[in-house]
Design an enzyme around this catalytic site. Structure first.
Site, PDB file in Angstrom:
ATOM      1  CG  ASP A 431      40.211  29.124  43.585  1.00 16.68           C
ATOM      2  OD1 ASP A 431      39.510  29.476  44.562  1.00 16.68           O
ATOM      3  OD2 ASP A 431      41.380  29.486  43.436  1.00 16.68           O
ATOM      4  CG  ASP A 488      43.823  32.314  48.796  1.00 13.88           C
ATOM      5  OD1 ASP A 488      43.835  31.081  48.603  1.00 13.88           O
ATOM      6  OD2 ASP A 488      43.143  33.095  48.113  1.00 13.88           O
TER       7      ASP A 488
END
Length: 684
Positions: A431, A488
Site C-alpha cells: 500500500d 478502495d
C-alpha cells in the site's frame, strides 16, 4: 519502423529528427523520400520565413512557437538554449537510437518496436559537466489533425479512472501530477481519437507514460495549427545538478478499429511484456481479503473461522490486511515497525498461516513500506529519515520515508525480507496511502530499487500495487508488481463503470476486483449478491466481505459464480476485453474474447432504470462474420417478474452468424437496475 499494425517514420534535416508519419502500417515499399516531401508545410503572412520543425525535442533555440521539449541550465542557473545537430543513428532489428549534440550536451532518442505491437520511446540527456534539468520530454509525437477531442483521465479516492473528453482548441491542455504518485487525479494516459471514433470503429492514437512518481502532460495546438503531445516527469522533479538524465518510457500506439484497438494493445502489452510473472502458467487465484471483515481487530479464532468459510466459498488465497504489526490498533501508529504484534499474535503468524494452508489456500500479507507514523519506534530512532520539511502536515497520520537514502532502503529490505523469509507467504499487498510532501524523482527511483531487490530475493512472491486504491497504476509500477487494486470502492455499481473505463489500459489478469458486503463500506448502497459477484468476476476475482454475515442464499450464489470464474479464468485472463457501444446509456457492456477467438463472454450491466420500455439491441464485436456462434444466457434466473415475454435467450441457446451478432445484435431480457446479464458464446 513498424510495430504490429502501426508505422512510425522520421527524417532529419541536419538537426533533431522529426516524425513525418505516425499511423496505420504503411506498405513495405513506401517511398520515404516522397513521404517526407508530402509533410512539408506552406508559409503565409505573419510567420517567420522558415517553419521551425516539430522535432522529437522541440528546441527553444530555434524560434519554436510552442512548448520546448528540453529546459535546462548550467549548474549556476544560467539558462541553456542548445541548437542540436544530428550525429548518427544506431539501430538493431527492432530498435533505433537517434543521437544529436550541441554545447557539450548529447541528446539521444531511443525508439523500440515491441513484439506486443506498441512503440516505446525514451529520451536520454548527457552532459560533459553538471547541469540542472527543469523539463525533459520523452520523444515528442504529433497529435492527429482530424480530431475534435482528446480523452484523458481523472479520478479521486473511491472513484478512479473517469474519462474526460476535452475539446482541442488553440493553446495548451496541461496536466501535472505533483503528488509523488501516478495519482488518482490524472494518471499518465492519453487517448487521441479522430472524429467519429467509437469503441468498435474509427482511428485513434494513445500514449502512456510509464512512470510512478508524478508526470506532466502537454497537449498543445500551435498557432500554425500543428499539434504536439509531451510527457515527462513533473517539472522540478530532478533536484540535483547531474551529468545524465533520462525519461521513463512512453508507450505509443495507433488503432484503426476504434478504442478497442487501443484497449487490446495496452492489455496485451501489459500482460505479455510489462508484467514479469513468477509463474505465468499459474491460474489467477481467487482472493479472500479480510480488511472489510475485521479492519484492525485481529484474533486467531476469528480469522480461522473466516478462513474456513472463505475456503468453503472457493477462495484460494487468504490475505491478512493491515493491523498485524507493531502496536497497530488503528491507523495512527506503528508504520515502519515491521515486527509481529505479540499482543494480538502471541505465537506469531504461523498458526494462522498453517490453518490457511491446511484449507488449501496460500497466504498473503499487507505492508506499507514507504511510510512511517510519527508514533513509531522507527521514527523515534530516525527522525532524519523523513522526506520533506520537519514541520509538514501529516497525511492519514503518516509521513514518508526518504527512499533516496540507501540506509532507509536497506532497513526496509531487511525488515520486509525477514518476514517473507520466515513465513510461507506468496503474496504482498503493498500500500501507499500518503501523498508525497515534495516533488523528487529520487523517491520513485528509490522505491523501484526496493521493489527490484525484494523481487530478486523472493522471486516466487506476487505483489499488488495499492495506493489508497488506484493511486499508483502505471507500467512503471507494473514492471515490478503483478496486480493493481483499482479502487478502495468495491460497490459493484461504481466498479462496473471504473472497470469498463480502465479496460482501455489494463488487462483482466492484473485488475483486482472483489465482492463486497451487502451494504457497501464506501457508499452505503445495498446491492444484490448476483450483481456484486458478476461484476467482480469480470476481472481478477475475489471477495472481501465478512463471510460469517452472509445468508445461505447469498453464499450459494457466490459459490456458483466462483466456480464459474475458476472454470473460465484461464482463457479470460489471456483474452481481450472489448468495450461495446451501447445504444442505451444505462447499460454498460463488454465482451471478453478468447485469444483464439473461439469463445467469448458478454457482460451487460444494467446500472439504472432505462428510459425506454424494452431493451435496445446490443451489437457484438470482434467476431468472424462468416462463422456461426452458439450463444447462451448463463443466468436467465436473474430475470425480474416484469420480464414476462418470449425472449428467446431466456429459453435456451441461439445459433447466429458473427455477421448477425455484430450487425443486428442481440436482444436481452428486461432487467432491473443492478442486474448483470452474462451471455456465453462459442464458435461452432
Amino acid at each position: 519502423m513498424d510495430a504490429g499494425e502501426q508505422t512510425l517514420a522520421l527524417t532529419s534535416n541536419g538537426g533533431l529528427p522529426m516524425v513525418i508519419y505516425w499511423g496505420a502500417r504503411l506498405p513495405d515499399d513506401e517511398d520515404l523520400a516522397q513521404l517526407a516531401a508530402s509533410a512539408r508545410h506552406d508559409l503565409t503572412g505573419g510567420m517567420i520565413d522558415q517553419l521551425p520543425a516539430l522535432t522529437l525535442s522541440p528546441e527553444s533555440g530555434r524560434a519554436f512557437a510552442g512548448q520546448p521539449g528540453l529546459i535546462c541550465a548550467e549548474a549556476d542557473g544560467t539558462p541553456l538554449h542548445p541548437v542540436f545537430s544530428f550525429d548518427r543513428a544506431e539501430h538493431s532489428a527492432c530498435s533505433l537510437s537517434l543521437i544529436c549534440s550541441a554545447m557539450g550536451l548529447t541528446l539521444a532518442h531511443r525508439i523500440t518496436a515491441q513484439p506486443t505491437g506498441v512503440f516505446t520511446l525514451q529520451t536520454v540527456l548527457e552532459a560533459d559537466r553538471d547541469i540542472r534539468l527543469h523539463w525533459l520530454a520523452a520523444p515528442v509525437l504529433p497529435a492527429p489533425q482530424a480530431a475534435d477531442t482528446m480523452i484523458d483521465l481523472h479520478g479521486r479516492w473511491v472513484r478512479e479512472f473517469h474519462l474526460n473528453h476535452v475539446p482541442w482548441a488553440p493553446g495548451i491542455r496541461m496536466r501535472e501530477a505533483r503528488t509523488g504518485r501516478s495519482g488518482h487525479e490524472h494518471p499518465p494516459y492519453l487517448i487521441l481519437p479522430e472524429t467519429g471514433c467509437t469503441n468498435t470503429s474509427g482511428s485513434a492514437f494513445a500514449l502512456h507514460y510509464a512512470w510512478s512518481g508524478g508526470h506532466r502532460m502537454v497537449a498543445e495546438e500551435l498557432p500554425d495549427g500543428r499539434r504536439q503531445v509531451q510527457f515527462g516527469a513533473t517539472t522540478g522533479a530532478e533536484t540535483q545538478a547531474k551529468r545524465r538524465f533520462e525519461t521513463a518510457e512512453l508507450v505509443a500506439l495507433h488503432s484503426t478499429i476504434g478504442l478497442n484497438g487501443i484497449a487490446a494493445a495496452f492489455q496485451r502489452d501489459t500482460r505479455d511484456r510489462v508484467v514479469k510473472w513468477p509463474n505465468p502458467a499459474r491460474p489467477r487465484p481467487v482472493h479472500y481479503n479480510c480488511w472489510e471483515a475485521i479492519y484492525f481487530d485481529h484474533s486467531l479464532a476469528d480469522l480461522s473461522d473466516i478462513a474456513d468459510r472463505a475456503a468453503a466459498l472457493g477462495a484460494e488465497r487468504f490475505v491478512l490486511d493491515d493491523g498485524w504489526f507493531g502496536r497497530r490498533d488503528d491507523d495512527t501508529t506503528s508504520l515502519g515497525d515491521w515486527t509481529i504484534d505479540r499482543t494480538k499474535w502471541p505465537d506469531g503468524l504461523q498458526p494462522l498461516i498453517a490453518h490457511v494452508k491446511s484449507l488449501g489456500m496460500t497466504f498473503g500479507l499487507w505492508f506499507e513500506p514507504e511510510m512511517v507514523n510519527p508514533d513509531s519506534d522507527l521514527f523515534r530512532a530516525h527522525p532524519d529519515w523523513m522526506l520533506g520539511p520537519v514541520d509538514q502536515v501529516t497525511g492519514r497520520h503518516q509521513l514518508v520515508l526518504d527512499l533516496s537514502k540507501p540506509q532507509v532502503r536497506d532497513y526496509l529490505f531487511d525488515a520486509v525480507s525477514a518476514i517473507l523469509a520466515g513465513h510461507d507467504i506468496d503474496y504482498i499487498k503493498w500500500d501507499h496511502n500518503r501523498l508525497l510532501p515534495v516533488v523528487d524523482a529520487a523517491q520513485s527511483h528509490g522505491a523501484y530499487d526496493l521493489f527490484d531487490r525484494l523481487r530478486a530475493a523472493h522471486p516466487g512472491v506476487e505483489i499488488e500495487s495499492c495506493a489508497s486504491g488506484g493511486g499508483r497504476i502505471d507500467a512503471g509500477i507494473l514492471a515490478r508488481t503483478h496486480r493493481v487494486w483499482l479502487s478502495d470502492c468495491i460497490d459493484a455499481e461504481e466498479r462496473l463503470r471504473m472497470q469498463h473505463d480502465a479496460a482501455l489500459f489494463l488487462p483482466s489478469c492484473v485488475t483486482g476486483s472483489h465482492v463486497g458486503a451487502l451494504h457497501s463500506h464506501t457508499t452505503g448502497r445495498a446491492l444484490p449478491m448476483a450483481f456484486r459477484a458478476w461484476v467482480a468476476a469480470q476481472r481478477h476475482f475475489g471477495f472481501e466481505m465478512d463471510p460469517r454475515k452472509i445468508s445461505g442464499a447469498d453464499a450459494a450464489v457466490l459459490s456458483e459464480v466462483t466456480a464459474w470464474y475458476k472454470a473460465n479464468r484461464v482463457w479470460m485472463m489471456a483474452g481481450t476485453i472489448l468495450r461495446l457501444d451501447s445504444a442505451d446509456p444505462t447499460v454498460t457492456s463488454e465482451m471478453q474474447l478468447a485469444a483464439d477467438g473461439g469463445r467469448f463472454v458478454l457482460f451487460a450491466g444494467q446500472n439504472a432504470q432505462t428510459v425506454q420500455i424494452l431493451p435496445r439491441p446490443l451489437r457484438l464485436t470482434g467476431l468472424d462474420p462468416a462463422a456461426l456462434y452458439r450463444i447462451t444466457l448463463r443466468n436467465a434466473g436473474d430475470a425480474p417478474p416484469q420480464s414476462r415475454g418470449p425472449n428467446a435467450l431466456k429459453n435456451g441457446p441461439l445459433t447466429l452468424s458473427g455477421r448477425a451478432l455484430m450487425g443486428q445484435g442481440i436482444l436481452l431480457p428486461v432487467a432491473w437496475p443492478a442486474t448483470m446479464w452474462v451471455v456465453e458464446g462459442e464458435r461452432l
